[in-house]
Design a protein around this motif. Structure first.
Motif, PDB file in Angstrom:
ATOM      1  N   MET A  29       0.831  -1.211   0.000  1.00 35.65           N
ATOM      2  CA  MET A  29       0.000   0.000   0.000  1.00 35.65           C
ATOM      3  C   MET A  29       0.861   1.255   0.000  1.00 35.65           C
ATOM      4  N   ALA A  30       1.910   1.267   0.825  1.00 39.03           N
ATOM      5  CA  ALA A  30       2.777   2.443   0.899  1.00 39.03           C
ATOM      6  C   ALA A  30       3.441   2.718  -0.448  1.00 39.03           C
ATOM      7  N   LEU A  31       3.925   1.665  -1.109  1.00 39.02           N
ATOM      8  CA  LEU A  31       4.613   1.849  -2.386  1.00 39.02           C
ATOM      9  C   LEU A  31       3.666   2.291  -3.493  1.00 39.02           C
ATOM     10  N   ARG A  32       2.411   1.878  -3.410  1.00 39.05           N
ATOM     11  CA  ARG A  32       1.454   2.212  -4.465  1.00 39.05           C
ATOM     12  C   ARG A  32       0.768   3.555  -4.240  1.00 39.05           C
ATOM     13  N   PHE A  99      -5.653   0.246  -5.418  1.00 39.60           N
ATOM     14  CA  PHE A  99      -6.268  -0.760  -4.557  1.00 39.60           C
ATOM     15  C   PHE A  99      -6.434  -2.092  -5.283  1.00 39.60           C
ATOM     16  N   ALA A 100      -6.596  -2.046  -6.605  1.00 37.71           N
ATOM     17  CA  ALA A 100      -6.569  -3.295  -7.373  1.00 37.71           C
ATOM     18  C   ALA A 100      -5.186  -3.927  -7.275  1.00 37.71           C
ATOM     19  N   ILE A 128       5.986  -9.442  -5.625  1.00 38.29           N
ATOM     20  CA  ILE A 128       5.143  -8.584  -6.470  1.00 38.29           C
ATOM     21  C   ILE A 128       4.871  -7.243  -5.788  1.00 38.29           C
ATOM     22  N   SER A 129       4.932  -7.208  -4.465  1.00 34.57           N
ATOM     23  CA  SER A 129       4.685  -5.943  -3.768  1.00 34.57           C
ATOM     24  C   SER A 129       5.759  -4.908  -4.070  1.00 34.57           C
TER      25      SER A 129
END
Length: 222
Positions: A29-32, A99-100, A128-129
């Motif tokens: 979440m942080a990276l995206r 979020f996807a 993948i994260s």
């Protein structure tokens, strides 16, 4: 004297939460989300904003997608609905992809766990994260992150269905398989591959089980 502690740590879990998985999802979440609005919209993102504009009538919405787009209506319907609720903006459209993308990280964990082990799921999800390509497409107001999420979840549900053929698992498989080409037409390749796997598995099953397996596969396809 026995006491009930409010927090119980056991096997890496906190209140039945998977702590390693939670840490990976927080990282994802942080990276995206970091810098998601740093750059302005590029050409295809402008198309997304135009075609999901809630000010368009439904007829205009349909016409502009049919004549200008190579992506089906579903993705733009999601953006349009959220724009009505929260107001239309580039950040909102990109958040759908973000979020996807986070959901895909979770889906990869589930798929790795189903195929091999929980540890394999952790490793796959972590990889993948931090994948730069996946982060980039998770910050783009186009349907590619959504497509990836549906593909991963469809193959996860495929493995669950193969392990436990049931109407419930057939329906879940069918939902995600059906959503794939609604995110992008190229996803039809994934759908064909998925049902080809099912066909091979059906041939490998004992003869008495094939009829039920075929019936459930048809239910999934419908």
């Amino acid at each position: 004297m026995k006491t009930n502690l409010p927090i119980k740590l056991s096997s890496g879990k906190l209140w039945n939460l998977d702590v390693p998985l939670l840490a990976i999802l927080v990282l994802a979440m942080a990276l995206r989300l970091f810098g998601i609005g740093f750059q302005g919209a590029w050409l295809d993102e402008l198309h997304t904003l135009i075609e999901s504009d809630p000010k368009l009538s439904l007829r205009q919405f349909n016409d502009v997608i049919m004549f200008r787009e190579g992506i089906p209506h579903f993705y733009f319907l999601v953006i349009r609905f959220l724009s009505v609720v929260f107001g239309d903006s580039l950040i909102l459209a990109r958040l759908v992809s973000a979020f996807a993308g986070i959901g895909t990280v979770y889906g990869v964990f589930c798929l790795g766990r189903e195929l091999y082990s929980r540890n394999a799921g952790y490793i796959a999800a972590l990889l993948i994260s931090v994948n730069l390509f996946h982060i980039e497409y998770s910050q783009e107001a186009r349907s590619y992150a959504m497509l990836t999420f549906f593909v991963v979840m469809a193959f996860y549900r495929l493995m669950v269905f193969i392990r436990v053929p049931s109407y419930r698992n057939a329906v879940f498989l069918g939902i995600f398989a059906g959503l794939i080409p609604n995110a992008h037409p190229i996803g039809l390749v994934n759908v064909v591959a998925l049902y080809f796997v099912l066909f091979v598995i059906m041939l490998l099953r004992p003869v008495p089980d094939r009829k039920l397996f075929f019936k459930l596969t048809v239910v999934s396809g419908i």
